[in-house]
Design a protein around this motif. Structure first.
Motif, PDB file in Angstrom:
ATOM      1  N   LEU A 169       0.835  -1.202   0.000  1.00 30.31           N
ATOM      2  CA  LEU A 169       0.000   0.000   0.000  1.00 30.31           C
ATOM      3  C   LEU A 169       0.870   1.253   0.000  1.00 30.31           C
ATOM      4  CD1 LEU A 169      -2.857   1.337   0.387  1.00 30.31           C
ATOM      5  CD2 LEU A 169      -2.311   1.352   2.816  1.00 30.31           C
ATOM      6  N   LEU A 170       1.915   1.273   0.812  1.00 32.57           N
ATOM      7  CA  LEU A 170       2.791   2.441   0.889  1.00 32.57           C
ATOM      8  C   LEU A 170       3.429   2.738  -0.461  1.00 32.57           C
ATOM      9  CD1 LEU A 170       4.556   1.881   4.333  1.00 32.57           C
ATOM     10  CD2 LEU A 170       2.832   3.591   3.768  1.00 32.57           C
ATOM     11  N   ILE A 171       3.802   1.697  -1.184  1.00 33.80           N
ATOM     12  CA  ILE A 171       4.397   1.900  -2.512  1.00 33.80           C
ATOM     13  C   ILE A 171       3.384   2.553  -3.445  1.00 33.80           C
ATOM     14  CG2 ILE A 171       5.317   0.733  -4.553  1.00 33.80           C
ATOM     15  CD1 ILE A 171       6.490  -1.378  -2.648  1.00 33.80           C
ATOM     16  N   ARG A 172       2.154   2.046  -3.422  1.00 35.70           N
ATOM     17  CA  ARG A 172       1.109   2.616  -4.283  1.00 35.70           C
ATOM     18  C   ARG A 172       0.786   4.051  -3.882  1.00 35.70           C
ATOM     19  NH1 ARG A 172      -3.595  -0.917  -3.130  1.00 35.70           N
ATOM     20  NH2 ARG A 172      -4.677   0.179  -4.800  1.00 35.70           N
ATOM     21  N   VAL A 173       0.716   4.297  -2.571  1.00 34.00           N
ATOM     22  CA  VAL A 173       0.424   5.650  -2.089  1.00 34.00           C
ATOM     23  C   VAL A 173       1.523   6.616  -2.511  1.00 34.00           C
ATOM     24  CG1 VAL A 173       0.254   7.066  -0.017  1.00 34.00           C
ATOM     25  CG2 VAL A 173      -1.019   4.937  -0.161  1.00 34.00           C
ATOM     26  N   ALA A 174       2.790   6.176  -2.403  1.00 33.76           N
ATOM     27  CA  ALA A 174       3.905   7.030  -2.794  1.00 33.76           C
ATOM     28  C   ALA A 174       3.827   7.378  -4.279  1.00 33.76           C
ATOM     29  CB  ALA A 174       5.230   6.337  -2.478  1.00 33.76           C
TER      30      ALA A 174
END
Length: 271
Positions: free
Chosen positions: A140-145
């Motif tokens: 999720l953090l990768i997608r959010v970034a």
């Protein structure tokens, strides 16, 4: 539009559920409060450095005359602050759910039990569920970034960057919030991240109806703490709709089981 109203309805039902169950509501605020303290400190520090970050990112504007330099960098500062809030809102939920994983899972089970019928179980140990949660949080953090970089870049587009992009950012935030909050109830049903996305995309208006009010309310840090237990409860009720459990003939989820994914080749999800 019916799904949009239904999504908001599940959010309200979840809040009413925890309001009637004071014990769940009280304990459910503890993980959110712990996470809030850390986030508040990080955001305060980041906002103090906003002007330096914008100046570093726009060296080409150093020689611009007044007032254009101030107007340009001022608009970018506002956009940067909005992007930071976008990232904070989404990751706050993910971190809070990780911190309070055992409690929120018990809360979700209690909601299912109150609705009658069997309470789904993943068949995994607590540590296995935590590991899956960490792995999905990283995805999720990768997608959010990536979304955050995209929104920041689009913010340079005159007109669109200050009007359309903030609205789009709220819609994306709403979907991410719904995805995160439904993860606990769906993991107990053997549905992992990739299948969870497919299910939520098939009912986009339902997902937005649930997530949009939260994305707005979570802008107020203390409100996020108070609403988190009810958000988990409401997400469980929404999951029962997604999987057809509230219908006469329940529809089993079609995703890969959590136990199978964990015991297989580490069950890596797409990001």
């Amino acid at each position: 539009m019916r799904d949009l109203a239904s999504g908001f309805g599940y959010l309200m039902k979840g809040q009413r559920w925890v309001a009637r169950q004071g014990r769940w509501w009280g304990f459910g605020m503890i993980p959110a409060l712990i996470t809030l303290v850390g986030y508040a400190a990080a955001l305060v520090a980041l906002f103090f450095w906003t002007d330096d970050v914008i100046a570093w990112a726009t060296p080409f504007a150093d020689d611009w005359s007044s007032p254009w330099l101030g107007v340009f960098r001022g608009a970018l500062s506002i956009l940067f602050a909005a992007i930071c809030l976008f990232l904070a809102i989404i990751t706050f939920t993910a971190v809070t759910l990780l911190v309070g994983q055992p409690f929120y899972e018990s809360l979700s089970e209690a909601v299912d039990r109150s609705e009658g019928g069997a309470v789904p179980e993943s068949g995994l140990s607590t540590w296995a569920e935590v590991w899956i949660g960490v792995r999905e949080a990283i995805a999720l953090l990768i997608r959010v970034a990536l979304w955050g970089v995209l929104f920041f870049a689009l913010g340079f587009v005159p007109g669109v960057g200050q009007t359309v992009i903030p609205v789009l950012a709220f819609c994306v935030t709403a979907f991410f919030l719904t995805e995160e909050l439904t993860s606990i109830a769906l993991l107990r049903r053997g549905v992992l991240l990739k299948e969870r996305r497919r299910m939520l995309r098939s009912r986009r208006l339902l997902s937005l109806g649930f997530g949009l009010p939260l994305s707005l309310l979570f802008l107020l840090p203390l409100v996020a703490v108070f609403l988190m237990p009810g958000a988990v409860a409401g997400a469980t009720l929404l999951v029962r709709d997604l999987t057809g459990e509230d219908e006469d003939e329940p529809e089993a989820p079609r995703g890969e089981t959590a136990a199978g994914a964990f015991n297989g080749a580490d069950g890596a999800d797409d990001t």
